[in-house]
Every structure is written in C-alpha cells, then in structure tokens.
Design an enzyme around this catalytic site. Structure first.
Site, mmCIF file in Angstrom:
data_model
loop_
_atom_site.group_PDB
_atom_site.id
_atom_site.type_symbol
_atom_site.label_atom_id
_atom_site.label_comp_id
_atom_site.label_asym_id
_atom_site.label_seq_id
_atom_site.Cartn_x
_atom_site.Cartn_y
_atom_site.Cartn_z
ATOM 1 N N ASP A 72 2.821 5.619 -6.709
ATOM 2 C CA ASP A 72 4.066 5.516 -5.954
ATOM 3 C C ASP A 72 5.307 5.483 -6.824
ATOM 4 O O ASP A 72 6.425 5.561 -6.317
ATOM 5 C CB ASP A 72 4.042 4.260 -5.071
ATOM 6 C CG ASP A 72 3.059 4.409 -3.941
ATOM 7 O OD1 ASP A 72 2.995 5.507 -3.376
ATOM 8 O OD2 ASP A 72 2.350 3.443 -3.639
ATOM 9 N N HIS A 112 0.876 -1.181 0.000
ATOM 10 C CA HIS A 112 0.000 0.000 0.000
ATOM 11 C C HIS A 112 0.913 1.230 0.000
ATOM 12 O O HIS A 112 1.703 1.410 -0.919
ATOM 13 C CB HIS A 112 -0.911 -0.100 1.228
ATOM 14 C CG HIS A 112 -2.071 0.848 1.270
ATOM 15 N ND1 HIS A 112 -2.396 1.684 0.251
ATOM 16 C CD2 HIS A 112 -2.996 1.079 2.247
ATOM 17 C CE1 HIS A 112 -3.467 2.394 0.580
ATOM 18 N NE2 HIS A 112 -3.848 2.049 1.798
ATOM 19 N N HIS A 141 -2.171 -2.087 -9.939
ATOM 20 C CA HIS A 141 -3.148 -1.543 -9.005
ATOM 21 C C HIS A 141 -4.391 -2.410 -9.025
ATOM 22 O O HIS A 141 -4.755 -2.925 -10.080
ATOM 23 C CB HIS A 141 -3.506 -0.094 -9.396
ATOM 24 C CG HIS A 141 -4.109 0.682 -8.288
ATOM 25 N ND1 HIS A 141 -5.441 0.597 -7.979
ATOM 26 C CD2 HIS A 141 -3.562 1.534 -7.396
ATOM 27 C CE1 HIS A 141 -5.679 1.379 -6.944
ATOM 28 N NE2 HIS A 141 -4.561 1.947 -6.557
HETATM 29 N N1 CMC Z 1 4.979 -6.653 -10.660
HETATM 30 C C1 CMC Z 1 4.893 -7.832 -11.332
HETATM 31 N N2 CMC Z 1 3.752 -8.520 -11.463
HETATM 32 C C2 CMC Z 1 2.651 -8.003 -10.892
HETATM 33 C C3 CMC Z 1 2.666 -6.783 -10.188
HETATM 34 C C4 CMC Z 1 3.882 -6.104 -10.093
HETATM 35 N N3 CMC Z 1 3.973 -4.945 -9.456
HETATM 36 N N4 CMC Z 1 1.426 -6.517 -9.729
HETATM 37 C C5 CMC Z 1 0.659 -7.529 -10.133
HETATM 38 N N5 CMC Z 1 1.396 -8.434 -10.841
HETATM 39 C C6 CMC Z 1 0.912 -9.659 -11.503
HETATM 40 C C7 CMC Z 1 0.660 -10.745 -10.493
HETATM 41 O O1 CMC Z 1 1.797 -11.550 -10.290
HETATM 42 C C8 CMC Z 1 -0.477 -11.480 -11.147
HETATM 43 O O2 CMC Z 1 0.082 -12.267 -12.181
HETATM 44 P P1 CMC Z 1 -0.505 -13.755 -12.463
HETATM 45 O O3 CMC Z 1 -1.912 -13.524 -12.938
HETATM 46 O O4 CMC Z 1 0.402 -14.332 -13.490
HETATM 47 O O5 CMC Z 1 -0.442 -14.474 -11.145
HETATM 48 C C9 CMC Z 1 -1.298 -10.388 -11.816
HETATM 49 O O6 CMC Z 1 -0.348 -9.348 -12.089
HETATM 50 C C10 CMC Z 1 -2.419 -9.857 -10.941
HETATM 51 O O7 CMC Z 1 -1.870 -9.481 -9.690
HETATM 52 P P2 CMC Z 1 -2.664 -9.467 -8.318
HETATM 53 O O8 CMC Z 1 -1.686 -9.652 -7.201
HETATM 54 O O9 CMC Z 1 -3.830 -10.414 -8.404
HETATM 55 O O10 CMC Z 1 -3.243 -7.991 -8.319
HETATM 56 P P3 CMC Z 1 -3.862 -7.259 -7.077
HETATM 57 O O11 CMC Z 1 -4.960 -6.425 -7.597
HETATM 58 O O12 CMC Z 1 -4.191 -8.204 -5.968
HETATM 59 O O13 CMC Z 1 -2.630 -6.377 -6.564
HETATM 60 C C11 CMC Z 1 -1.181 -4.623 -6.089
HETATM 61 C C12 CMC Z 1 -2.536 -5.021 -6.659
HETATM 62 C C13 CMC Z 1 -1.064 -3.094 -6.069
HETATM 63 C C14 CMC Z 1 -1.063 -5.132 -4.629
HETATM 64 C C15 CMC Z 1 -0.058 -5.241 -6.952
HETATM 65 O O14 CMC Z 1 -0.156 -4.773 -8.288
HETATM 66 C C16 CMC Z 1 1.333 -4.997 -6.396
HETATM 67 O O15 CMC Z 1 1.796 -5.750 -5.546
HETATM 68 N N6 CMC Z 1 2.038 -3.908 -6.870
HETATM 69 C C17 CMC Z 1 3.330 -3.549 -6.322
HETATM 70 C C18 CMC Z 1 3.147 -2.773 -5.053
HETATM 71 C C19 CMC Z 1 2.666 -1.345 -5.311
HETATM 72 O O16 CMC Z 1 3.156 -0.662 -6.173
HETATM 73 N N7 CMC Z 1 1.678 -0.929 -4.516
HETATM 74 C C20 CMC Z 1 1.140 0.436 -4.572
HETATM 75 C C21 CMC Z 1 -0.282 0.455 -4.998
HETATM 76 S S1 CMC Z 1 -0.884 2.090 -5.418
HETATM 77 C C22 CMC Z 1 -0.842 3.026 -3.966
HETATM 78 C C23 CMC Z 1 -1.507 2.417 -2.799
HETATM 79 O O17 CMC Z 1 -2.548 1.781 -2.909
HETATM 80 O O18 CMC Z 1 -1.018 2.608 -1.700
#
Ligand code: CMC
Length: 436
Positions: A363, A268, A307
């Site tokens: 971010d 987050h 996201h």
């Molecule tokens: N790098 C590489 N792969 C990713 C990433 C990433 N940053 N984010 C998602 N994926 C992949 C993930 O591995 C999955 O692939 P597969 O379908 O092959 O398993 C697919 O994309 C869907 O990911 P998810 O984990 O189901 O997506 P989510 O909606 O649960 O997660 C998230 C959202 C923000 C937690 C995630 O994108 C992430 O971990 N990003 C990096 C951390 C980050 O930048 N967070 C800040 C978010 S914005 C500000 C805030 O909210 O505070």
C-alpha cells in the site's frame, strides 16, 4: 508412533499422548483427547487473530514472509507482473494453470461479455448521497447482485459457481467505476467491450463526451501490473472472511460483499487511503523526521509499513515503485513522492523499524500511482477490491469444494459470569456502565 509425531505430557494427569505431525502441523482436534477426567471437554488451542493456526490447505498462493517471496500457483509474482495480464492471472488463480491461447481467448471473451449490469443497479447507485464513500457503494452493489442472480445460491453446482465467478470478475469494475462517477456527479459510462479489461475500466471511469475513449497504453499496462500484484494474498483478513462466510454455503455475492467489507478497514486494504492522508499531512520532506519520532513514540503508525507475514521488503512494493516511474512519465510526478522516498529512507535506517522488521508494504506506493491517475483517495480501497475479486473467488471455490471444510465455527474461552438468577428491573440498582 514413528518420528513424525509430538509427544505431549499433561502434567495435570501425568499421561503422555502421541500427536501426529503432517506438513509441519498438528491437528488441533488431536488436543481434544487430552482430558483430566470424563467430564472434561478436552484441551483446546487459544489463538486470537490466528497467529499460528492454519485453517485451510491451499494450492493457490505461496508466501515466504521472511524472504519476501510471493508466488501464485508456483509462478513468481515478478514474472507475472512483467509478462502476464490480470485476466490471465485470474484464470491461473481459479483453475491452477496458465491458459493455452484458445483457453485464454475464450476466458477473456466470456469475462468481457459479462461486464454489463442490470439497469436497476444504476438506480441503486443513485440512491446514495453525493458524498457516499465509494467502497460502501461497492460493497452494497456487490451484495445486491445476489438478488439479480438468485440461482447463485446453488453453490454445490460447479458450473453455476463458475458462472457467478465470471460475472463477479466482469462486473465489479463496472460497479467500481459507477461508484466513482456517482461521487463526481457524472453520468455512468457503459462498458466498452472492444477494450481490454483495464482499458475498459479507464473508459468507464474517465470517458466524457468523446465517442470512443482511447486509454493511454502506459496507464493501461500499469493498471494491469497493479491488478496482477493485488490479485491474491493467501489467507489474509478478507480472504478469511470470504471463506468463512462462504462456509455457510451462502451465495458468493453475499460472501464477496463481506470480504470487500473486511478489505475496507484501515489495517487492510484501507491502508493505501491512509498512506496518502499521512503523506499529505506530513506535506514536506523537512517534516519527515518529526513525524517518524511521533511514530516511534507510539502516537501513530506509519501507514503502508509493516505486515503480519512479510518481515522483509514486500515484493509487491518493489514492483509498484518501478511501475510508479512509468506512470509519472505520463501523468507528471506526484509531489508527495519525495515525502514517501524520504520516509522510506529514514524508516529503513532507524533501529525502531529495523528491529521490528517493518518494511514498506503493497500500500505504500500504490496510492501515489492512483492519485497520479486522478483518483480521489476514497477510491483507493476500491482499486484494491477490483483485482482481489479473483483471489477471493479462487479462495472461495477451493473452500466450498474441500471435503475437509465445514461451516467455520471457532471455539471460545468463556470469561463471563457464572450462572446467576434474573433480577426484576425494580429491584436492580444502577451501577457503572459496562460495555457489552
Ligand atoms: N508503524 C509503526 N509501528 C508498527 C507498525 C507501523 N506501521 N506496524 C507494526 N508496528 C509495531 C507495533 O507497534 C509493534 O511494536 P511493539 O512490539 O513495540 O508493540 C510491532 O511493530 C508489531 O506490530 P503488530 O501490531 O503486532 O503487527 P501485526 O502483524 O499485528 O500487524 C499490520 C500488521 C499490517 C496490521 C501493522 O504492521 C500495521 O498496522 N501497519 C499499518 C497499516 C498497513 O499498512 N496495513 C496494510 C497491510 S498490507 C496490505 C493489506 O493487507 O491489506
């Protein structure tokens, strides 16, 4: 039942139910009538991580993640970032309308005169180790404020709620700046009420021996923009924490400390800190392709990318990228910017990221600006928490006043053992450790 309904047939019993649809949703409680017999509790919906569950009706923030749209109370984020200030935006979030001139002046004046904190807070800060993470300090200091304002427990009194909200918007920057000063071993700087909100914050952060700190107007404005962009983001993890904790009718300082704790996590608000660590680890544009391969191999995540809601370019990231140029004109260019540009370029062309709709989020660039301002990475989540205070409070105020809300209490699907008899310790045999 007329058109706006869902007909559901329970194949276990053959019975059909008509469930009303309103605002594109069915009420989960309607499922409870679907039962196999009188003993049956009724059908529930199972939705880990709230992937498809609306828990509130909210008028504060609108997001269209597919199209990359963000609006506060209907106003596009681009217009607010360009023309508004953080305090005006905070007013908009809390009261639902942009203030008239005299309302804005009164609001700014009130916030400005709540910026001081009790002297004991200084002693609280001093109790932390020299290397304490400033976010841990901020969370603790916010929680401690409930002990200085015990009347904050009267959450059913609207005037009292508003007073606490003003205090928090005003005092969180003071606590944040003091957490930073503590980590640098520098004396705490008291608020300067002749400065604007962000100018005063810069003063509390960076003032040294000069009798009066004069903030650079470009940096002051850049911070305003960053604060406007971070002010709210509808039902994210920390807003949900704020509402959930607040639903127990606890005082808002305790709820806000919980929300800030949720923000601290690396998935987050902690992500901007992780982005800078990642860029530093990559170190050079030549190392970007190899790093991207590791991400694609599932070894690590590209921080600042992806996201839950945006499946398009995060509109905040676009504005921050532009703000970064203005800041670098004053501070000098952050050398890691080239690594960030290269990473974005490669990722936006790569099938892995394109097919998963992974774009830079808020971010990705904010940390580069904070670093150019001279902030250590540990302060980045704190820089997120300062403006998000307005959003948390807007969400909390809406929640505590919503007659449909009750104490937040999800259901569970129990998957543990069935009833079994207690065995005295002498008669038990050691087994493999089971996580509890
Ligand atoms: N790098 C590489 N792969 C990713 C990433 C990433 N940053 N984010 C998602 N994926 C992949 C993930 O591995 C999955 O692939 P597969 O379908 O092959 O398993 C697919 O994309 C869907 O990911 P998810 O984990 O189901 O997506 P989510 O909606 O649960 O997660 C998230 C959202 C923000 C937690 C995630 O994108 C992430 O971990 N990003 C990096 C951390 C980050 O930048 N967070 C800040 C978010 S914005 C500000 C805030 O909210 O505070």
């Amino acid at each position: 039942m007329a058109g706006d309904s869902l007909s559901v047939t329970d194949n276990r019993t053959g019975r059909t139910y008509e469930i009303p649809i309103a605002d594109g949703a069915i009420r989960a409680i309607e499922l409870r009538q679907i039962r196999v017999d009188d003993e049956d509790f009724g059908l529930m919906s199972y939705d880990p991580a709230f992937l498809n569950t609306a828990a509130v009706r909210s008028a504060i923030t609108f997001i269209d993640g597919q199209r990359g749209i963000l609006r506060y109370q209907g106003y596009p984020i681009e217009q607010l970032a360009e023309q508004s200030t953080y305090l005006e935006t905070a007013y908009l979030l809390l009261f639902g309308e942009l203030p008239a001139r005299e309302e804005l002046d009164g609001w700014v004046d009130e916030i400005t005169h709540h910026t001081f904190v009790h002297e004991n807070v200084k002693r609280l800060m001093e109790a932390f180790r020299y290397d304490a993470h400033p976010m841990g300090m901020l969370i603790s200091a916010v929680a401690s404020l409930s002990t200085f304002y015990p009347e904050a427990v009267l959450v059913d009194e609207p005037d009292n709620r508003l007073l606490q909200a003003k205090r928090m918007i005003a005092k969180v920057p003071t606590l944040a700046a003091w957490a930073y000063r503590h980590s640098r071993g520098l004396p705490y700087v008291y608020p300067d009420n002749d400065l604007g909100f962000t100018g005063n914050f810069l003063s509390m952060m960076f003032r040294m021996a000069e009798p009066r700190y004069t903030p650079d107007p470009v940096l002051e404005r850049a911070l305003e923009v960053l604060f406007v962009l971070h002010a709210d983001h509808e039902q994210n993890c920390s807003a949900n924490a704020m509402r959930s904790i607040g639903s127990s009718r606890v005082d808002p300082y305790s709820a806000l400390a919980g929300a800030a704790a949720a923000l601290y996590g690396p998935l987050h608000g902690g992500a901007n800190e992780e982005v800078l660590k990642m860029l530093a680890e990559i170190g050079d544009v030549r190392n970007v392709p190899a790093y991207v391969e590791r991400v694609k191999a599932g070894e690590l995540r590209l921080m600042g990318f992806g996201h839950r809601v945006y499946k398009n370019y995060d509109p905040r990231a676009r504005i921050i990228k532009e703000t970064a140029d203005a800041v670098f004109d004053v501070t000098g260019r952050n050398p890691l910017l080239d690594v960030a540009f290269e990473l974005e370029k490669i990722a936006l062309e790569d099938e892995y990221f394109v097919s998963r709709k992974l774009y830079p989020n808020v971010d990705f660039y904010s940390g580069l600006i904070y670093q150019a301002l001279g902030l250590p990475v540990a302060m980045f989540p704190v820089m997120f928490a300062i403006p998000r205070t307005a959003g948390w409070l807007a969400q909390w105020l809406e929640g505590v006043d919503d007659p449909e809300q009750k104490i937040a209490r999800p259901r569970q699907l129990y998957i543990g053992p069935d009833e079994r008899d207690y065995v005295p310790v002498e008669k038990r045999t050691a087994g493999d450790l089971v996580a509890v």
